[in-house]
Enzyme design. Structure first.
Site, mmCIF file in Angstrom:
data_model
loop_
_atom_site.group_PDB
_atom_site.id
_atom_site.type_symbol
_atom_site.label_atom_id
_atom_site.label_comp_id
_atom_site.label_asym_id
_atom_site.label_seq_id
_atom_site.Cartn_x
_atom_site.Cartn_y
_atom_site.Cartn_z
ATOM 1 N N GLU A 142 0.852 -1.249 0.100
ATOM 2 C CA GLU A 142 -0.013 -0.199 0.191
ATOM 3 C C GLU A 142 0.696 1.406 -0.180
ATOM 4 O O GLU A 142 0.464 2.286 0.823
ATOM 5 C CB GLU A 142 -1.069 -0.122 1.278
ATOM 6 N N ASN A 183 2.238 -5.033 -3.269
ATOM 7 C CA ASN A 183 0.797 -5.254 -2.796
ATOM 8 C C ASN A 183 -0.008 -3.965 -2.666
ATOM 9 O O ASN A 183 0.523 -3.191 -1.863
ATOM 10 C CB ASN A 183 0.537 -6.253 -1.705
ATOM 11 N N HIS A 219 -10.416 -5.944 -1.639
ATOM 12 C CA HIS A 219 -11.519 -5.948 -0.860
ATOM 13 C C HIS A 219 -12.679 -5.324 -1.200
ATOM 14 O O HIS A 219 -12.655 -4.101 -1.551
ATOM 15 C CB HIS A 219 -11.159 -5.119 0.485
ATOM 16 N N GLU A 249 -6.185 -10.528 -1.283
ATOM 17 C CA GLU A 249 -6.853 -10.433 -0.016
ATOM 18 C C GLU A 249 -8.625 -10.279 -0.432
ATOM 19 O O GLU A 249 -9.071 -9.521 0.200
ATOM 20 C CB GLU A 249 -6.506 -9.117 0.629
ATOM 21 N N ASP A 251 -12.162 -10.194 -0.704
ATOM 22 C CA ASP A 251 -13.413 -10.481 0.349
ATOM 23 C C ASP A 251 -14.540 -9.477 -0.096
ATOM 24 O O ASP A 251 -14.234 -8.480 -0.936
ATOM 25 C CB ASP A 251 -13.151 -10.106 1.762
HETATM 26 C C1 XIL Z 1 -6.018 -6.301 8.501
HETATM 27 C C2 XIL Z 1 -6.139 -7.631 9.452
HETATM 28 O O1 XIL Z 1 -7.259 -8.264 8.722
HETATM 29 C C3 XIL Z 1 -6.730 -7.132 10.768
HETATM 30 O O2 XIL Z 1 -6.888 -8.159 11.728
HETATM 31 C C4 XIL Z 1 -5.914 -6.058 11.113
HETATM 32 O O3 XIL Z 1 -6.313 -5.478 12.558
HETATM 33 C C5 XIL Z 1 -5.661 -4.887 10.417
HETATM 34 O O4 XIL Z 1 -5.018 -5.303 9.108
HETATM 35 N N1 XIL Z 1 -4.899 -4.632 3.580
HETATM 36 C C6 XIL Z 1 -3.857 -5.374 4.258
HETATM 37 C C7 XIL Z 1 -4.043 -6.344 5.392
HETATM 38 O O5 XIL Z 1 -2.862 -5.442 3.636
HETATM 39 O O6 XIL Z 1 -2.962 -6.388 6.298
HETATM 40 C C8 XIL Z 1 -5.273 -5.845 6.313
HETATM 41 O O7 XIL Z 1 -5.307 -6.737 7.442
HETATM 42 C C9 XIL Z 1 -6.355 -5.458 5.481
HETATM 43 C C10 XIL Z 1 -6.330 -4.354 4.372
#
Ligand code: XIL
Length: 334
Positions: A142, A183, A219, A249, A251
């Protein structure tokens, strides 16, 4: 468990992992150490359904290194050992990020050279420890803002934008065989952001920075369907840079007012399916990671109040329509 307390390995019933294995696909999830330690159904489901895990928090700077030069590898070790025992791959996440940093670091007021030292030492220690065991790393997470520029962070402010180059070189030195990834989120929806990520990668490659791939977090929200329909272009142009492209990631969250309704669950399943379908059609890579699998431990409600039910199993580990959508794409793949 049978009467002897020995785990019975289920080799008969179908699972995402079995479908994926048949087509040489990596189907993964993040894994929470808390759930892993306390919930046997979580552990059973994890190893039955997935052939890859990403420790959800255990390898981040803050949890791993609460005090300067003091590392606590216990949680990460447990997850890596578990993965190896169950023939699963591990994705290391994330070496350099602006969030989940330890207080000693974010409040440290370090100089540029001190921070470079901290960064490179950290990467050396962590990547070195798991060399040959963790074969894929999210080196930088990020770093691009919504407008496509480098995001303001302790790293970019104190070191400058070349913290990214420095991190990749350090990771490569620590394990030359590891695959190194950049990422990021939001690249499916925000054009300026997606362009910024693309240009960053183009520049890194141009300067021979050892980057092997790009992770698209994904996400998503039900409202993101239009963006999902535009995914092809992004997958294609990133693959065109000869980079590995992984979904890292995934969802799909819902706006909740009590329990999710049938229409929402169907729409969620459609998005899960479309993302996999587009990804498998547009890239030669085959690594898809979900950011969790059961609504029981959904991270979304903590970060997006009012949203949730993002996963493919419900809180009681019942398969949701999203599960079937993922399964059918893994089997449809030729
Ligand atoms: C999130 C985790 O799922 C949580 O448990 C934590 O409190 C915060 O981070 N992008 C990412 C991940 O790269 O590492 C993040 O994970 C979600 C967003």
């Amino acid at each position: 468990m049978n009467v002897m307390g020995i785990e019975e390995v289920d080799t008969l019933s179908p699972s995402l992992r079995k479908y994926a294995d048949r087509n040489s696909i990596r189907i993964g999830t993040c894994a929470s150490i808390e759930a892993f330690q306390n919930d046997p159904v979580y552990v059973q489901t994890l190893k039955r359904e997935f052939n890859l895990i990403t420790p959800e928090n255990a390898l981040k700077f803050g949890p791993l290194c609460p005090e300067q030069d003091v590392y606590n590898f216990e949680a990460a070790d447990r997850l890596v050992d578990f993965a190896e025992a169950n023939n699963m791959e591990v994705r290391g996440h994330a070496l350099v990020w602006n969030l989940q940093l330890p207080a000693w670091l974010s409040r440290g007021n370090f100089s540029r050279s001190e921070l470079i030292r901290i960064l490179t030492d950290h990467i050396k220690v962590v990547v070195g420890r798991y060399a040959g065991r963790i074969k894929i790393w999210d080196v930088v997470n990020e770093a691009i803002d919504y407008d496509g520029t480098i995001k303001e962070s302790i790293w970019s402010k104190t070191i400058g934008p070349d913290f990214i180059d420095i991190a990749f070189h350090a990771a490569h030195a620590a394990d030359p065989a590891a695959l190194l990834f950049y990422n990021d989120y939001g690249t499916e929806a925000k054009e300026m952001h997606a362009d910024g990520v693309y240009k960053l990668l183009q520049n890194l490659l141009h300067r021979n920075v050892p980057v092997d791939g790009v992770g698209l977090q994904m996400h998503l929200h039900l409202d993101d369907l239009p963006a999902v329909q535009n995914l092809s272009r992004n997958f294609r142009r990133l693959s065109g840079l000869r980079l590995l492209v992984h979904i890292t990631e995934l969802d799909v969250r819902l706006s909740l007012n009590g329990l999710p309704n049938k229409e929402q669950l169907a729409a969620q399943a459609y998005i899960y399916g479309q993302v996999l379908k587009t990804y498998l059609a547009e890239t030669t890579c085959k690594t898809i990671i979900l950011w969790g699998f059961t609504d029981r431990y959904d991270w979304i409600p903590h970060f997006f109040p009012g949203d949730g039910a993002s996963m493919i199993f419900d809180e009681e580990y019942k398969k949701k329509p999203g599960y079937e959508a993922v399964a059918s794409q893994l089997t449809a793949y030729p």
